[in-house]
Scaffold this active site. Structure first.
Site, PDB file in Angstrom:
ATOM      1  N   CYS A 346      54.184  44.223  25.470  1.00 51.91           N
ATOM      2  CA  CYS A 346      53.769  45.347  24.618  1.00 51.91           C
ATOM      3  C   CYS A 346      52.505  45.978  25.167  1.00 51.91           C
ATOM      4  CB  CYS A 346      53.516  44.852  23.204  1.00 51.91           C
ATOM      5  SG  CYS A 346      55.010  44.303  22.413  1.00 51.91           S
ATOM      6  N   ASP A 347      52.450  46.226  26.436  1.00 51.17           N
ATOM      7  CA  ASP A 347      51.280  46.819  27.067  1.00 51.17           C
ATOM      8  C   ASP A 347      51.743  48.079  27.775  1.00 51.17           C
ATOM      9  OD1 ASP A 347      48.419  45.624  28.714  1.00 51.17           O
ATOM     10  OD2 ASP A 347      49.490  47.419  29.341  1.00 51.17           O
TER      11      ASP A 347
END
Ligand code: PLP
Length: 398
Positions: A346-347
């Site tokens: 989730c970056d």
């Protein structure tokens, strides 16, 4: 109107089907077929490491090869290189421990990091390491105190050499400073070994070493005039692996570098190389799985392909898209279309390629396998512990 891809494609990425399948890839695929390890994983073909070492040894006759352990610190790789008679370039106490545990003698180890704690210099010295690289007066004095009598290289900083992964100005000092430090070494009870430098990793230009060899020759001549003999010349790493931009063959690098040394040194110094990438990159294959294939707009035909490997669990060198790996999709061929490639976390930075346009089969689906070829260097060793819960990249050696 369909959004245009943000294209700055100077690397025409060959379609997966055009990738030459080497012996290493065939052996690794056979292993993957048989053992079916969980993905993502890195598989190293030790036979290729052996071949690269032999090639390099023959191309630089009489040179000492110090393997830069950070490129791939797998125990099996280090052990094989010990068997082959390699030396080792290390950057920290754990890398020293690794090399010694796999059978290296301390005389085969060079502490090449110019940034080290005094206690770590002492640790290396206690374990028998007697060769260090420096680039500052404070570090030189720390070596003199914690490793009395040791030999030192002094690293010079280079102007931009065109490397795909440049070091910038973090390491090395100006040539006049290097001359001063090497002259000061004997006053501190140290042996000045020679000049060192690094032209930057994944260097595609065989002439990139020439300016540095010339500077090293000038420093060596100046010191000789003062009665200080430097026996060695450390030309660092930088020799390339095979990615999407073709690299010249090793013979071109060896011819250019050997010619430079002959031109700039009246008598031939003991050559030292610190190969990392060259020895291990082509030996590795990173097998991963497609997690999701998604369209994000009804008008953009460029698909997003999300993988179970990304920036944080093995593909750190896709930062700035410096390294453009060759890809293959075993079991899927046919028509291809453009994709964005991204990792699973989730970056927002966990995107592998968006400026370089890769093309993958239109039939690609979640669950398909995808291979990053020639990934033996700077993959597993750069992988984070468990960012977002994704485990570090495991390595299997054949
Ligand atoms: C990383 C490193 C190397 C290896 O560089 P490659 O480009 O992988 O060959 C050599 N020497 C030093 C000092 C390094 O830091």
């Amino acid at each position: 109107m369909a959004p245009q891809p943000t294209a700055s494609v100077d690397t025409a990425t060959p379609p997966p089907t055009a990738v030459e399948l080497t012996g290493a890839i065939a052996r690794i695929r056979e292993y993957l077929e048989r053992e079916k390890p969980a993905t993502p994983c890195l598989v190293i073909d030790l036979q290729t490491v052996r071949e690269r070492y032999t090639e390099l040894f023959e191309a630089f006759d009489g040179a000492k090869l110090y393997y830069a352990v950070k490129a791939n610190p797998a125990r099996e790789v280090v052990r094989l290189l010990v068997e082959l008679g390699a030396h080792f370039d290390v950057a920290s106490p754990p890398e020293i421990d690794l090399c010694l545990a796999e059978g290296a003698r301390p005389e085969q180890i060079s502490y090449g990091n110019t940034i080290k704690k005094r206690a770590d210099i002492g640790y290396a010295y206690e374990r028998g390491v007697r060769l260090f690289t420096t680039d500052s007066e404070a570090d030189l004095e720390a070596i003199a105190e914690m490793a009395p009598g040791a030999a030192v290289f002094c690293r010079i900083v280079l102007a931009d050499t065109g490397s795909l992964t440049p070091f910038g100005h973090k390491f090395g000092c100006a040539p006049e400073m290097a001359t001063r430090l090497l002259a000061k070494a004997p006053e501190l009870g140290l042996t000045p070994a020679g000049v060192s430098f690094h032209v930057g990793s994944q260097q595609l230009d065989p002439r990139a070493w020439d300016a540095a060899v010339e500077q090293a020759g000038e420093i060596t001549a100046k010191l000789a005039a003062e009665g200080i003999e430097l026996r060695m010349l450390n030309i660092g790493g930088g020799l390339p692996g095979r990615y999407s931009r073709p690299a010249p063959p090793l013979a071109d690098f060896a011819a250019a570098i050997n010619a430079s040394v002959t031109e700039h040194f009246p008598s031939r110094p003991q050559l030292v190389l610190e190969p990392g990438r060259f020895l291990v990159s082509d030996a590795g294959l990173l097998r991963c799985e497609v997690v999701l294939v998604a369209r994000k707009s009804t008008v953009d035909d460029r698909r997003w392909v999300y993988l179970d490997v990304g920036r944080y669990n093995g593909l750190a060198e896709t930062e700035n898209e410096y390294i453009t790996y060759l890809l293959a999709t075993p079991g899927r061929d046919g028509d291809t279309g453009p994709v964005y490639l991204a990792g699973p976390t989730c970056d927002g930075d966990d995107v592998l390629y968006q400026h370089n346009i890769y093309r993958l089969p239109m039939g690609l689906r979640a669950g398909d396998q995808l291979d990053f070829l020639n990934t033996g260097a700077y993959t597993a060793s750069y992988s984070s512990i468990a960012f977002n819960g994704f485990a570090p990249l495991p390595t299997h050696c054949l």
